[in-house]
Design a protein around this motif. Structure first.
Motif, short mmCIF file in Angstrom:
data_model
loop_
_atom_site.label_atom_id
_atom_site.label_comp_id
_atom_site.label_asym_id
_atom_site.label_seq_id
_atom_site.Cartn_x
_atom_site.Cartn_y
_atom_site.Cartn_z
N GLN A 84 50.45 46.85 -12.31
CA GLN A 84 50.78 45.65 -13.07
C GLN A 84 49.63 44.66 -13.19
N VAL A 85 48.57 44.88 -12.43
CA VAL A 85 47.41 43.99 -12.51
C VAL A 85 46.76 44.21 -13.87
N MET A 86 46.64 43.14 -14.62
CA MET A 86 46.07 43.21 -15.97
C MET A 86 44.57 43.51 -15.91
N ALA A 87 43.99 43.77 -17.04
CA ALA A 87 42.56 44.09 -17.13
C ALA A 87 41.70 42.93 -16.63
N GLU A 88 42.21 41.71 -16.83
CA GLU A 88 41.51 40.51 -16.37
C GLU A 88 42.49 39.67 -15.56
N VAL A 89 42.01 39.16 -14.42
CA VAL A 89 42.89 38.40 -13.53
C VAL A 89 42.23 37.08 -13.14
N GLN A 90 42.99 36.03 -13.25
CA GLN A 90 42.52 34.71 -12.85
C GLN A 90 42.77 34.52 -11.35
N PRO A 91 42.01 33.65 -10.69
CA PRO A 91 42.18 33.43 -9.25
C PRO A 91 43.61 33.05 -8.86
N GLU A 92 44.28 32.27 -9.69
CA GLU A 92 45.65 31.85 -9.37
C GLU A 92 46.59 33.06 -9.32
N THR A 93 46.38 34.01 -10.20
CA THR A 93 47.20 35.22 -10.23
C THR A 93 47.01 36.04 -8.96
N VAL A 94 45.75 36.17 -8.54
CA VAL A 94 45.44 36.90 -7.30
C VAL A 94 46.17 36.25 -6.14
N GLU A 95 46.07 34.96 -6.06
CA GLU A 95 46.72 34.23 -4.97
C GLU A 95 48.24 34.41 -5.01
N ASN A 96 48.81 34.38 -6.20
CA ASN A 96 50.26 34.58 -6.34
C ASN A 96 50.69 35.97 -5.89
N VAL A 97 49.94 36.98 -6.27
CA VAL A 97 50.27 38.36 -5.89
C VAL A 97 50.24 38.50 -4.37
N ILE A 98 49.19 38.02 -3.76
CA ILE A 98 49.03 38.13 -2.30
C ILE A 98 50.12 37.34 -1.59
N THR A 99 50.40 36.14 -2.07
CA THR A 99 51.43 35.30 -1.46
C THR A 99 52.81 35.96 -1.55
N GLN A 100 53.11 36.55 -2.70
CA GLN A 100 54.40 37.22 -2.87
C GLN A 100 54.52 38.42 -1.93
N LEU A 101 53.47 39.22 -1.82
CA LEU A 101 53.51 40.38 -0.92
C LEU A 101 53.69 39.93 0.53
N ARG A 102 53.02 38.85 0.90
CA ARG A 102 53.18 38.33 2.27
C ARG A 102 54.59 37.80 2.48
N SER A 103 55.13 37.07 1.52
CA SER A 103 56.45 36.47 1.70
C SER A 103 57.55 37.53 1.80
N HIS A 104 57.30 38.72 1.26
CA HIS A 104 58.28 39.81 1.34
C HIS A 104 58.00 40.73 2.53
N GLY A 105 57.06 40.33 3.38
CA GLY A 105 56.78 41.11 4.59
C GLY A 105 55.98 42.37 4.34
N LEU A 106 55.34 42.47 3.19
CA LEU A 106 54.55 43.67 2.88
C LEU A 106 53.09 43.53 3.31
N LEU A 107 52.67 42.30 3.56
CA LEU A 107 51.34 42.03 4.11
C LEU A 107 51.52 41.17 5.34
N SER A 108 50.75 41.47 6.36
CA SER A 108 50.76 40.59 7.53
C SER A 108 50.03 39.31 7.16
N ASN A 109 50.20 38.28 7.95
CA ASN A 109 49.47 37.04 7.70
C ASN A 109 47.97 37.29 7.74
N ARG A 110 47.55 38.13 8.66
CA ARG A 110 46.12 38.43 8.81
C ARG A 110 45.58 39.11 7.55
N GLU A 111 46.29 40.14 7.07
CA GLU A 111 45.85 40.84 5.87
C GLU A 111 45.79 39.90 4.67
N ALA A 112 46.82 39.10 4.52
CA ALA A 112 46.89 38.19 3.38
C ALA A 112 45.75 37.17 3.44
#
Length: 148
Positions: free
Chosen positions: A86-114
Motif C-alpha cells: 500500500q506504500v505509494m510510489a512517493e511518500v511524505q514524512p507524515e505518511t511514514v510516521e502514520n504508518v509506523i505509529t499505526q503498526l505500533r499502536s496495534h502491537g505489530l511493532l515494539s516501541n524500540r522498533e518503531a
C-alpha cells in the motif's frame, strides 16, 4: 459445551505453544480419550475456535489413521506485506510516521522498533526524496514480514 470446550481449546493451544511451531498434528480419538470427551466435542472446538478468522487453518482426516493438523497463520506477516504493497510510489514524512505509529499502536511493532524506524526517517528526512523514502519504507516492512 462451554467448560469442556475451553479445556480442549486450552490443550490445543498449549500443544502449539509447547512445540514452538506454527503447526501441530493431533489424533482426534487420542485427544478425546485424554480429555475424557467425545470426538465430536473435539470437532466442535476445531470448527468454532480454530477458524481462519482467528488465525488458524485446520486440516482433518477421519477414519483409521485419521488426524487433525492445526496450522497457525502468521497473520503479522500478511499485515506487513499488505502495508508494503500500500506504500505509494512517493511518500511524505507524515505518511511514514502514520504508518509506523499505526503498526505500533496495534502491537505489530515494539516501541524500540518503531522508535528506531522513526529516528531513521527523521535523520534522513532532508536526504531522502519521496521516492527513496517509499522504497526504504517498503523494504523495512518486507523485512519485518520475514521475521513474523
Amino acid at each position: 459445551m462451554g467448560h469442556i470446550a475451553d479445556l480442549i481449546e486450552e490443550f490445543i493451544l498449549k500443544q502449539l505453544a509447547g512445540e514452538l511451531k506454527e503447526a501441530t498434528v493431533l489424533q482426534r480419538n487420542d485427544l478425546a480419550e485424554e480429555l475424557n470427551c467425545a470426538p465430536s466435542q473435539i470437532s466442535y472446538v476445531l470448527s468454532t475456535r480454530f477458524t481462519v478468522e482467528r488465525g488458524f487453518i485446520v486440516e482433518s482426516r477421519r477414519g483409521a489413521g485419521g488426524f487433525v493438523r492445526i496450522v497457525r497463520i502468521p497473520v503479522q506477516r500478511y499485515i506487513f506485506e499488505d502495508a508494503a504493497k500500500q506504500v505509494m510510489a512517493e511518500v511524505q514524512p507524515e505518511t511514514v510516521e502514520n504508518v509506523i505509529t499505526q503498526l505500533r499502536s496495534h502491537g505489530l511493532l515494539s516501541n524500540r522498533e518503531a522508535e528506531l524506524m522513526l529516528q531513521f526517517f527523521r535523520v534522513t528526512q532532508d536526504r531522502l526524496g519521496a521516492v527513496e523514502r517509499a522504497r526504504v519504507l517498503r523494504a523495512l516492512l518486507l523485512k519485518l514480514a520475514d521475521f513474523s
